[in-house]
Design a protein around this motif. Structure first.
Motif, PDB file in Angstrom:
ATOM      1  N   VAL A 204       0.855  -1.196   0.065  1.00 31.59           N
ATOM      2  CA  VAL A 204       0.011  -0.031   0.074  1.00 31.59           C
ATOM      3  C   VAL A 204       0.714   1.206   0.015  1.00 31.59           C
ATOM      4  CG1 VAL A 204      -1.732   1.138   1.149  1.00 31.59           C
ATOM      5  CG2 VAL A 204      -1.687  -1.378   1.408  1.00 31.59           C
ATOM      6  N   LEU A 205       0.476   2.058  -0.983  1.00 35.21           N
ATOM      7  CA  LEU A 205       1.485   3.315  -1.050  1.00 35.21           C
ATOM      8  C   LEU A 205       0.597   4.463  -0.873  1.00 35.21           C
ATOM      9  CD1 LEU A 205       3.247   2.840  -4.635  1.00 35.21           C
ATOM     10  CD2 LEU A 205       4.014   2.203  -2.091  1.00 35.21           C
ATOM     11  N   PHE A 206       0.856   5.359   0.342  1.00 35.13           N
ATOM     12  CA  PHE A 206       0.246   6.439   0.598  1.00 35.13           C
ATOM     13  C   PHE A 206       0.769   7.778   0.298  1.00 35.13           C
ATOM     14  CE2 PHE A 206      -0.597   3.097   3.829  1.00 35.13           C
ATOM     15  CZ  PHE A 206      -1.931   3.118   3.995  1.00 35.13           C
ATOM     16  N   TYR A 207       0.224   8.654  -0.540  1.00 35.72           N
ATOM     17  CA  TYR A 207       0.677   9.734  -0.941  1.00 35.72           C
ATOM     18  C   TYR A 207       0.491  10.981   0.014  1.00 35.72           C
ATOM     19  CZ  TYR A 207       2.151   7.308  -5.000  1.00 35.72           C
ATOM     20  OH  TYR A 207       2.675   6.461  -5.812  1.00 35.72           O
ATOM     21  N   THR A 208       1.029  12.157  -0.336  1.00 36.31           N
ATOM     22  CA  THR A 208       0.732  13.314   0.605  1.00 36.31           C
ATOM     23  C   THR A 208      -0.698  14.101   0.514  1.00 36.31           C
ATOM     24  OG1 THR A 208       1.887  14.614  -0.970  1.00 36.31           O
ATOM     25  CG2 THR A 208       3.223  13.934   0.937  1.00 36.31           C
ATOM     26  N   GLU A 209      -1.191  13.647  -0.763  1.00 38.94           N
ATOM     27  CA  GLU A 209      -2.473  14.148  -0.729  1.00 38.94           C
ATOM     28  C   GLU A 209      -3.428  13.249  -1.701  1.00 38.94           C
ATOM     29  OE1 GLU A 209      -2.443  18.145  -2.582  1.00 38.94           O
ATOM     30  OE2 GLU A 209      -1.854  19.071  -0.866  1.00 38.94           O
ATOM     31  N   ASP A 210      -4.555  12.910  -1.175  1.00 34.85           N
ATOM     32  CA  ASP A 210      -5.591  12.300  -1.798  1.00 34.85           C
ATOM     33  C   ASP A 210      -5.360  11.049  -2.213  1.00 34.85           C
ATOM     34  OD1 ASP A 210      -8.167  12.177  -2.871  1.00 34.85           O
ATOM     35  OD2 ASP A 210      -7.607  13.002  -4.759  1.00 34.85           O
ATOM     36  N   TYR A 211      -4.346  10.427  -2.754  1.00 37.29           N
ATOM     37  CA  TYR A 211      -4.567   9.189  -3.514  1.00 37.29           C
ATOM     38  C   TYR A 211      -3.628   8.060  -2.520  1.00 37.29           C
ATOM     39  CZ  TYR A 211      -5.758  11.032  -7.896  1.00 37.29           C
ATOM     40  OH  TYR A 211      -6.269  11.731  -8.810  1.00 37.29           O
ATOM     41  N   VAL A 212      -4.351   6.861  -2.838  1.00 40.45           N
ATOM     42  CA  VAL A 212      -3.700   5.546  -1.957  1.00 40.45           C
ATOM     43  C   VAL A 212      -3.733   4.638  -3.203  1.00 40.45           C
ATOM     44  CG1 VAL A 212      -4.182   3.776  -0.456  1.00 40.45           C
ATOM     45  CG2 VAL A 212      -4.508   6.174   0.333  1.00 40.45           C
ATOM     46  N   GLU A 213      -2.491   4.032  -3.268  1.00 47.57           N
ATOM     47  CA  GLU A 213      -2.528   2.736  -4.292  1.00 47.57           C
ATOM     48  C   GLU A 213      -2.275   1.595  -3.931  1.00 47.57           C
ATOM     49  OE1 GLU A 213      -1.147   5.559  -8.164  1.00 47.57           O
ATOM     50  OE2 GLU A 213       0.401   4.379  -6.924  1.00 47.57           O
ATOM     51  N   MET A 214      -2.687   0.420  -4.130  1.00 49.75           N
ATOM     52  CA  MET A 214      -2.425  -0.798  -3.587  1.00 49.75           C
ATOM     53  C   MET A 214      -1.887  -1.822  -4.831  1.00 49.75           C
ATOM     54  SD  MET A 214      -6.081  -1.158  -1.609  1.00 49.75           S
ATOM     55  CE  MET A 214      -5.827  -2.930  -1.108  1.00 49.75           C
ATOM     56  N   LYS A 227     -10.223  11.979  -0.839  1.00 49.15           N
ATOM     57  CA  LYS A 227     -10.662  13.128  -0.628  1.00 49.15           C
ATOM     58  C   LYS A 227     -10.259  13.605   0.704  1.00 49.15           C
ATOM     59  CE  LYS A 227     -14.737  12.208  -3.575  1.00 49.15           C
ATOM     60  NZ  LYS A 227     -14.081  10.964  -4.294  1.00 49.15           N
ATOM     61  N   GLN A 228      -8.897  13.569   0.702  1.00 49.86           N
ATOM     62  CA  GLN A 228      -8.386  14.235   1.964  1.00 49.86           C
ATOM     63  C   GLN A 228      -7.072  14.992   1.497  1.00 49.86           C
ATOM     64  OE1 GLN A 228      -9.625  11.976   6.132  1.00 49.86           O
ATOM     65  NE2 GLN A 228      -7.747  11.288   4.935  1.00 49.86           N
ATOM     66  N   MET A 229      -6.687  16.197   1.990  1.00 53.23           N
ATOM     67  CA  MET A 229      -5.649  17.081   1.681  1.00 53.23           C
ATOM     68  C   MET A 229      -4.544  17.031   2.695  1.00 53.23           C
ATOM     69  SD  MET A 229      -6.523  17.459  -1.317  1.00 53.23           S
ATOM     70  CE  MET A 229      -5.562  18.649  -1.996  1.00 53.23           C
ATOM     71  N   GLN A 230      -3.301  17.350   2.665  1.00 54.41           N
ATOM     72  CA  GLN A 230      -2.528  17.651   3.840  1.00 54.41           C
ATOM     73  C   GLN A 230      -2.364  16.266   4.602  1.00 54.41           C
ATOM     74  OE1 GLN A 230      -2.868  21.387   5.585  1.00 54.41           O
ATOM     75  NE2 GLN A 230      -3.553  22.418   3.509  1.00 54.41           N
ATOM     76  N   HIS A 231      -1.927  15.329   4.082  1.00 52.68           N
ATOM     77  CA  HIS A 231      -1.975  14.060   5.028  1.00 52.68           C
ATOM     78  C   HIS A 231      -0.700  14.111   5.822  1.00 52.68           C
ATOM     79  CE1 HIS A 231      -3.929  11.338   1.535  1.00 52.68           C
ATOM     80  NE2 HIS A 231      -4.792  12.580   2.098  1.00 52.68           N
ATOM     81  N   ALA A 232      -0.998  13.918   7.206  1.00 46.52           N
ATOM     82  CA  ALA A 232       0.232  13.812   8.174  1.00 46.52           C
ATOM     83  C   ALA A 232       0.963  12.379   8.341  1.00 46.52           C
ATOM     84  CB  ALA A 232      -0.299  14.392   9.390  1.00 46.52           C
ATOM     85  N   ASP A 233      -0.054  11.491   8.331  1.00 49.55           N
ATOM     86  CA  ASP A 233       0.556  10.311   8.527  1.00 49.55           C
ATOM     87  C   ASP A 233      -0.472   9.041   8.273  1.00 49.55           C
ATOM     88  OD1 ASP A 233       2.462   8.352   9.474  1.00 49.55           O
ATOM     89  OD2 ASP A 233       1.768   8.425  11.666  1.00 49.55           O
ATOM     90  N   ALA A 234      -0.088   7.980   8.115  1.00 47.65           N
ATOM     91  CA  ALA A 234      -0.775   6.934   7.730  1.00 47.65           C
ATOM     92  C   ALA A 234      -0.500   5.490   8.574  1.00 47.65           C
ATOM     93  CB  ALA A 234      -0.917   6.547   6.021  1.00 47.65           C
ATOM     94  N   SER A 235      -1.525   4.751   8.473  1.00 47.09           N
ATOM     95  CA  SER A 235      -1.361   3.508   9.610  1.00 47.09           C
ATOM     96  C   SER A 235      -2.013   2.413   8.776  1.00 47.09           C
ATOM     97  CB  SER A 235      -1.846   3.757  10.866  1.00 47.09           C
ATOM     98  OG  SER A 235      -1.084   4.907  11.433  1.00 47.09           O
ATOM     99  N   ILE A 236      -1.627   1.047   8.899  1.00 46.28           N
ATOM    100  CA  ILE A 236      -2.144  -0.265   8.308  1.00 46.28           C
ATOM    101  C   ILE A 236      -2.153  -0.976   9.746  1.00 46.28           C
ATOM    102  CG2 ILE A 236      -1.923  -2.131   7.208  1.00 46.28           C
ATOM    103  CD1 ILE A 236      -0.393  -0.628   5.288  1.00 46.28           C
ATOM    104  N   SER A 237      -3.363  -1.445  10.007  1.00 42.87           N
ATOM    105  CA  SER A 237      -3.772  -2.541  11.404  1.00 42.87           C
ATOM    106  C   SER A 237      -2.922  -3.505  11.147  1.00 42.87           C
ATOM    107  CB  SER A 237      -4.882  -2.704  11.289  1.00 42.87           C
ATOM    108  OG  SER A 237      -5.640  -3.410  10.400  1.00 42.87           O
TER     109      SER A 237
END
Length: 404
Positions: A204-214, A227-237
């Motif tokens: 899973v790739l998280f980008y700083t704005e909007d997109y997530v790719e698998m 549909k979110q901007m200015q991502h600060a962090d991302a987590s996978i359970s």
């Protein structure tokens, strides 16, 4: 007659005085010559010059010893806590990553990566490792899968993610590393974070704005616009069932990774939102059983949530805990946050200081690394020994594993 006799007496006295003076002068001259000869024969003593203080400085060697102590500060920093130091790298460390158990650690250098298996702490000797080099690479980020069988490394030079398999060969204890596929990175926005979801090794790739790719084996299986901007962090359970992104909004959205009948990831869908904060989120963490979540917000609060709900029936997650943490209201002073997999520890990084806060009693345990070991990143991992978890501290010259 009397005058003649007085004159004669005076002349005699003057003559005697002159003779005595001549004798004394000759005696003094000989004594001086002897002393000069004696001095010439003796070895010369070193003159007191400006070089003398230099000799004194050379004797002040403790300054060098103090520097060495700062370079090996382990026992001073961690005290009675079990820890291990991985060092001896050929170049600067770029990144490091745990697997879910905290036993397999992958460390990336510029063109090389190493894989360590640290089953117990402390580390008394330099542990054995598996090494693989890519001369044309320029690695920056690394992620290891839950089982340690897959690695993903970001190569800045080619703007791709290189994927490797780690397999055990017939000889007991022997492994081999095989490059498999490359995944292109988006060029319209930077990569924020990447991770592996589940035993089926979904990247899973998280980008700083909007997109997530698998991706699965180099094939893109999903592209999400969150549909979110200015991502600060991302987590996978843990287990790879859910993921979440902390952004400037006050709401945490939770996505469920959808799998087919044989357990392979095929897509992801939003299943719930965690609403209750008044300002944007900084990070989100999941418990080991994926039944609870913890959100940290700029509003100065840490909220614990029960996410073990019937989201298929639109049942909302429930807030089951709220702790005030005033330092969260100053996010510019925070260089990094990490939440322990049991949700009981929060690690806060400010420069060279890592402060571990207990969510149960508010107690604090602070590690302060010296300036000679710049701290790049830190993360938590689960560990099987009771309530203890492992914390990874990534520095430019070494990597620390601490059990807390």
């Amino acid at each position: 007659g009397v005058a003649m006799e007085g004159t004669t007496l005076i002349s005699i006295l003057v003559t005697i005085a002159a003779i005595v003076g001549t004798v004394l002068w000759l005696t003094s001259k000989k004594t001086t010559e002897k002393e000069s000869e004696k001095t010439a024969d003796e070895p010369k003593k070193p003159a007191e010059t400006k070089d003398a203080p230099k000799e004194a400085k050379k004797k002040k060697a403790p300054a060098v010893d103090m520097r060495k102590k700062k370079d090996v500060p382990d026992a001073t920093i961690f005290g009675s806590y079990q820890f291990g130091a991985l060092k001896g790298f050929q170049s600067e460390v770029k990144d490091a990553s745990f697997n879910e158990s905290g036993e397999i650690i992958a460390v990336a250098e510029e063109k090389t990566f190493r894989i360590f298996n640290i089953r117990s702490l402390p580390i008394t000797d330099q542990p054995k490792y598996l090494q693989f080099s890519v001369p044309t690479a320029s690695f920056s980020t690394i992620a290891v899968s839950a089982t340690g069988e897959h690695l993903a490394l970001v190569c800045k030079r080619n703007e791709v993610v290189m994927v490797f398999d780690v397999r055990q060969i017939k000889k007991e204890g022997q492994h081999e590393v095989t490059p498999t596929v490359t995944v292109p990175l988006r060029k319209d926005r930077p990569l924020l974070k990447m991770g592996w979801a589940g035993a089926d090794a979904c990247l899973v790739l998280f980008y700083t704005e909007d997109y997530v790719e698998m991706y699965k084996r180099g094939v893109k299986i999903a592209q999400l616009s969150v549909k979110q901007m200015q991502h600060a962090d991302a987590s996978i359970s843990p287990g790879g069932d859910f993921f979440s992104i902390a952004a400037f909004t006050a709401e945490a959205k939770i996505w469920k990774i959808v799998r087919d009948k044989v357990g392979l990831a095929v897509d992801a869908k939003k299943v719930m939102s965690l609403s209750g904060h008044r300002r944007g989120l900084l990070t989100v963490g999941f418990s080991e059983d994926s039944k609870r979540a913890l959100t940290l917000s700029k509003d100065g609060h840490a909220k614990e949530w029960n996410i073990d709900v019937r989201y298929e029936l639109s049942e909302d997650a429930k807030c089951i805990g709220n702790t005030e943490l005033s330092f969260l209201t100053h996010p510019d002073d925070i260089d990094g946050l990490a939440i322990g997999p049991n949700l009981k520890q929060i690690a806060v990084r400010k420069g060279q200081i890592v402060d571990i806060l207990s969510s149960a009693d508010g107690s604090s345990l602070a590690f302060s690394l010296p300036g000679s070991l710049p701290l790049l990143r830190h993360e938590f991992a689960a560990h099987s020994k009771g309530e203890k978890v492992r914390l990874l501290l990534v520095c430019r010259k070494r990597v620390y594993v601490v059990e807390v």
